[in-house]
Design an enzyme around this catalytic site. Structure first.
Site, short mmCIF file in Angstrom:
data_model
loop_
_atom_site.label_atom_id
_atom_site.label_comp_id
_atom_site.label_asym_id
_atom_site.label_seq_id
_atom_site.Cartn_x
_atom_site.Cartn_y
_atom_site.Cartn_z
CG HIS A 48 21.54 -14.39 -15.03
ND1 HIS A 48 20.66 -14.31 -15.90
CD2 HIS A 48 22.37 -15.28 -15.61
CE1 HIS A 48 21.09 -14.76 -17.08
NE2 HIS A 48 21.99 -15.21 -16.86
CG HIS A 72 23.49 -20.41 -17.34
ND1 HIS A 72 22.57 -19.81 -16.74
CD2 HIS A 72 23.76 -19.07 -18.31
CE1 HIS A 72 22.48 -18.60 -16.61
NE2 HIS A 72 23.11 -18.37 -17.44
CD GLU A 76 31.19 -16.42 -20.52
OE1 GLU A 76 30.14 -16.90 -20.81
OE2 GLU A 76 31.29 -15.31 -21.48
CG ASP A 77 30.36 -14.75 -16.13
OD1 ASP A 77 31.29 -14.71 -16.81
OD2 ASP A 77 29.06 -14.72 -16.13
CG ASP A 139 22.04 -16.77 -20.68
OD1 ASP A 139 21.83 -16.17 -19.47
OD2 ASP A 139 22.92 -16.57 -21.30
CG ASP A 259 -5.24 -8.09 -39.47
OD1 ASP A 259 -4.49 -7.10 -39.77
OD2 ASP A 259 -4.84 -9.13 -40.37
MN MN Z 1 23.56 -15.93 -18.20
#
Ligand code: MN
Length: 714
Positions: A48, A72, A76-77, A139, A259
């Protein structure tokens, strides 16, 4: 799967002389901390950040952004801490990573759709570096590309959020290729039936349509050749979501949306763009009012192109865009196109001009004639002056910069404002004067018996709060004046052997009310309470003329009315009045030795203030009266002092011992922890005079760890 070498190759293409070390290190670190984690697709998690970094490399972003994008999700993870990132990769990378993390923590549910605009603007405001938004968009783009692996129940929600928030954000930044991709992938999940309907219809007459594209291209090309103009012509399908919107907005069936194909011509120079436009208009009849010159007047996000719609060879409408190659690049990558090297200018210098794009909007302002566009620009221009905060339920509210919890409270409801005693921001108590910051979760603490204060007018920022506070004060003043006015009238009437209460509803009273030009008797009484009309003026109207002439009275009789009382022990001499009720201003708490002034209140005697007191300075000079200390008095006086100190064991005991050693009494103590190790102590002491107070203050300054001692009051 994208490999780190693909990214490095890509970056080297645009920035050949750049040191890739930071990208290498970010990659290695990210791989280590994400190790063992998997995406919902079953791929290693690392795929990712690599995909996201590749998107940004493709957008020609700088190495710092690429490194930050590889990192990034680590805060958080993974177990990585913000400090780790800062230590290893420096402030700039850290700043970007923590910016993206902050945005990721926010979640918006679809019921907040109507707040989408606020959210978008909040995101822009929170990202003080536009690269944070670019990373966030990349992201989201990769997450949308892999949305099929999400749980079924979450897909629609994420897609809707993308449609509401992120696609318009990309559009605002002029990154149209991201906008289109986000819209089409979201569309597929939000209204799958409609998506596949359009997909089927577009592919149905594919062959016929391809032939049509070729015909139109050939017409244009021939005309250009005849006139010795070089350039390329492209025909492409509009993206599905824009076809869908057209069907909905204009209530058309697919067959009527003719169109669905748009043409683009890329001549070599700007003059050739206009020449080509002339050819097209000579070839087919232009549709009036459909021509737009964004070359002459670029869009705020720097988009430049000529747009026209003509009636084509089969009587159908054809949309045509004409622009140079460079403009075409800007048109697809928008703001991002400006991050690359430009005429040898190093990238850092570009980046340091954070928000230079906002400046350019302001500079371009005067060239913009379309009122809608102008409004849009003004809004962008204004948003740095706004903050976006949340209610405890997650509703988003926008307030002017510098707004306080009181402003927020009045925004919620007038009653909440009137009863506001304090607020919790992100779960912590703050003062009602606290300056709200974007992203704060604000919870107002109310109390039924609490009321607004005049003082609030000094710090509130919104018109609503200001007018509601004023209104409350006015109502209060009127009620108080009514009660007071009534008392004053009753007393004045009694003095003349008249009964005010029986005369209250009399015909005579109505005449008096009329005489004084009031609407009703209540207003007359309130006016007495305010001190604008004296009770004597009223009572005179009920008396025979002769008796009236005997009436005399000093100005103070008239103003003060009933409040003369037996001499209180105040220690203050009021010039010319020896039996007046004296009170001390709570705002400045004067003590003997202070220079003082008196203020004649409406019915409550004289209030003593220090001459330096802010409230005294604001007073009506007509009500001011000279006063002086009675130095024979043996009264003591309350005074407030503040002590700042480092916290330590026994501090309070030492302070109190110190005060009693100096023969002052403590009336009240309040302590408050401030920042790390600091403590603030608020004391109310009773002292004899300023000399006594000075002695106490000097002595307190010598207590161990005490940093500051001062008298409080204006
Ligand atoms: Mn991410």
């Amino acid at each position: 799967m994208i490999r780190i070498n693909d990214i490095i190759d890509k970056v080297s293409e645009t920035h050949p002389d750049t040191d890739m070390d930071i990208i290498d290190r970010a990659y290695i670190y990210s791989a280590r901390v994400h190790e063992g984690q998997l995406r919902l697709s079953g791929e290693p998690y690392l795929s990712h950040p690599l995909e996201v970094a590749y998107i940004l490399a493709d957008m020609k972003l700088d190495t710092v952004s690429i490194a930050a994008s590889l990192l990034h999700d680590v805060i958080e993870d993974t177990h990585a801490t913000p400090q780790d990132v800062r230590d290893m990769f420096g402030d700039e990378v850290f700043h970007l990573v923590s910016g993206v993390t902050k945005l990721s923590i926010l979640t918006f549910d679809s019921s907040q759709e109507r707040q989408a605009e606020s959210i978008r603007r909040m995101l822009l405001a929170m990202a003080d570096d536009i690269r944070v938004i670019l990373i966030k968009l990349a992201d989201r783009l990769h997450n949308m590309r892999t949305l099929q692996y999400q749980k079924e129940s979450k897909r629609k929600e994420i897609a809707q959020e993308t449609l509401d928030i992120y696609a318009p954000l990309a559009s605002r930044l002029g990154i149209y290729w991201i906008k289109k991709e986000l819209e089409d992938t979201s569309f597929k999940y939000v209204v799958p039936e409609e998506y596949s309907k359009i997909e089927t219809l577009v592919s149905k007459d594919m062959e016929e349509r391809e032939r049509y594209i070729e015909t139109v291209k050939r017409f244009i090309k021939e005309k250009m050749d005849e006139n010795h103009l070089k350039g390329e012509v492209f025909g492409r399908y509009k993206h599905f979501y824009s076809i869908y919107l057209k069907m909905i907005n204009q209530n058309l069936e697919f067959e009527d949306v003719y169109d669905i194909i748009a043409f683009r011509i890329i001549p070599e120079t700007i003059p050739q763009c206009y020449e080509t436009l002339g050819l097209v208009h000579a070839l087919w009849k232009p549709v009036p009012a459909k021509f737009k010159d964004y070359i002459g007047i670029p869009k705020p996000n720097m988009y430049r192109s000529l747009h026209t719609t003509v009636i084509g060879p089969y009587g159908e409408r054809i949309e045509i865009q004409i622009r140079t190659r460079e403009m075409d690049e800007v048109a697809s990558s928008g703001i991002a196109a400006h991050w690359g090297y430009k005429e040898g200018m190093p990238i850092d210098e570009n980046i340091s001009k954070k928000f230079s794009w906002i400046r350019s909007i302001i500079e371009n302002q005067e060239n913009i004639k379309d009122p809608n566009e102008f409004l849009e620009n003004v809004r962008i221009d204004l948003f740095p002056e706004e903050v976006y905060v949340f209610t405890p339920k997650g509703e988003i509210k926008s307030l002017p910069k510098g707004a306080t919890p009181v402003d927020f409270a009045y925004l919620i409801h007038t009653e909440v404002g009137n009863q506001c005693v304090g607020a919790k921001v992100n779960g912590r108590m703050v003062s009602i004067k606290y300056e709200l910051q974007t992203g704060n979760i604000v919870e107002i603490v109310t109390s039924k018996n609490h009321h607004p204060s005049k003082d609030w007018l000094n710090f509130v920022k919104t018109v609503k709060a200001r007018s509601r506070i004023r209104q409350w004060i006015k109502t209060q003043d009127k009620e108080r004046s009514m009660t007071l006015g009534r008392e004053m009238c009753e007393k004045a009437f009694r003095k003349h052997r008249l009964n005010f209460n029986t005369l209250f509803r009399s015909e005579k009273m109505n005449q008096v009310v009329e005489h004084f030009n009031f609407k009703n008797v209540e207003d007359l009484i309130a006016s007495v309470g305010y001190g604008k009309t004296t009770p004597l003026q009223v009572v005179r109207k009920f008396m025979p003329k002769t008796e009236m002439e005997e009436e005399t009275g000093s100005i103070f009789d008239k103003i003060i009315g009933r409040v003369r009382k037996k001499k209180p022990k105040s220690g203050v001499l009021v010039k010319g009045l020896d039996d007046i009720l004296v009170k001390f201003g709570r705002c400045c708490r004067p003590v003997p030795g202070d220079s003082i002034t008196g203020y004649i209140t409406q019915g409550f005697g004289v209030t003593i203030h220090r001459t330096s007191c802010k409230n005294a300075l604001k007073m009506n000079p007509e009500r001011q009266i000279d006063v002086d200390w009675d130095y024979k008095s043996t009264e003591t006086y309350p005074v407030k002092i503040g002590i700042r100190s480092l916290a330590r064991v026994g501090l309070l005991a030492d302070i109190t011992a110190n005060i009693s050693k100096n023969e002052a009494n403590i009336l009240d103590v309040n302590t408050k922890m401030i920042d790390n190790n600091g403590i603030e102590i608020l004391l109310t002491l009773s002292v004899d005079n300023t000399h006594h107070l000075e002695k106490v203050l000097t002595s307190l300054k010598k207590v161990k760890y005490v940093q500051k001692v001062n008298r409080i009051g204006i």
